[in-house]
Design an enzyme around this catalytic site. Structure first.
Site: not given
Length: 306
Positions: A27, A29
């Site tokens: 992932d 952020d």
């Protein structure tokens, strides 16, 4: 390898885990960057994984950027990455409509210019991007002009979301043959300092409520994003690690797809959150318990460089 869940990844466990995998899904952020700042050590981890022969991919529910935009951001922060390694919901939604739905027609888009571009990249025209100011009265809204070529409604993050967009989506979706797709169900977007703003899930729920229909969601924790990636690169789930900061999206998708999972504590979720899920005994909540956790992915670096 340890069979229990939610283990602190340290010492010899790091090497054992790395030896057991061929692919790593990150992932973005809260995992490799925060806002416009790379997590300290993250570029070195990603680049070292690649030097060690691992395949690395970036999977994000954010629908406001194209693959190209993400690749540019990664490069500016020092990550070795190509746009083909980026799987965001803007791209995956376009692929879902083209490859899975075999869409023959246009899309009514509640979403960003990035989503518009990814649709165009696969040959799908859209209507709806940009502001849609309200005019007239209720009877006018119920009879708003519609494009007869629209065969699907796609909902992503849209800073121009409005009552008229909600109404127009309702009118299209009144046709039961109109396909209904959402990018993701994240209800809040966390910001620095404990602040948050409404996420795509709020917009999607509004459309679902108005249309009295349920959207097919392509983003995490659903399987489609991994299936989209795997279909192109032939990933073995048993030899793939999902690294994320959110239990309800990243870790749950990893569990849903049979991947190994690693929670990093540089983002949203905490070990206490994972422990509560583990204690619950609820099957769905157990899917949100990671195999391992680290304070930061930078903790992988010594094993990679050793």
């Amino acid at each position: 390898m340890a069979m229990s869940k939610c283990n602190r990844l340290c010492g010899s466990l790091i090497g054992e885990l790395l030896d057991s995998i061929e692919n790593v899904l990150f992932d973005c952020d809260g995992v490799i960057w925060r806002g416009d700042q790379a997590i300290p050590g993250a570029p070195d981890v990603v680049n070292s994984l690649k030097k060690n022969g691992k395949r690395v991919f970036f999977v994000t529910n954010n629908s406001t950027k194209t693959r190209r935009m993400y690749a540019d951001k990664l490069a500016k922060m020092g990550f070795s990455a190509t746009e083909e390694e980026v799987f965001g919901t803007a791209y995956c939604s376009a692929m879902y409509l083209k490859s899975t739905c075999k869409l023959k027609g246009k899309v009514y888009l509640i979403g960003s210019n990035a989503m518009k571009q990814e649709l165009l990249n696969v040959g799908i025209e859209q209507v709806g991007a940009g502001p849609d100011p309200i005019t007239g009265v209720q009877i006018d809204w119920a009879n708003v002009p519609l494009d007869a070529e629209v065969k699907a409604v796609l909902v992503g993050f849209d800073e121009h979301f409005s009552y008229m967009k909600l109404n127009r989506a309702l009118q299209y979706l009144s046709n039961t043959e109109c396909i209904f797709v959402g990018t993701n169900t994240d209800t809040r977007l966390p910001l620095e300092g404990g602040k948050a703003v409404p996420g795509t899930g709020c917009l999607l729920k509004a459309v679902e409520t108005a249309a009295q229909r349920t959207a097919q969601v392509v983003g995490k924790p659903n399987r489609f994003m991994f299936n989209c990636l795997s279909s192109q690169y032939g990933l073995d789930p048993a030899k793939t690690l999902m690294v994320g900061d959110r239990l309800d999206t990243d870790i749950l998708m990893g569990s849903n797809c049979g991947l190994k999972t690693l929670l990093t504590l540089t983002g949203v979720s905490t070990v206490a959150d994972a422990t509560e899920h583990q204690k619950s005994g609820c099957p769905e909540r157990l899917g949100m318990v990671p195999d391992y956790f680290v304070e930061s992915i930078a903790e992988l670096l010594p094993a990679l460089q050793g």
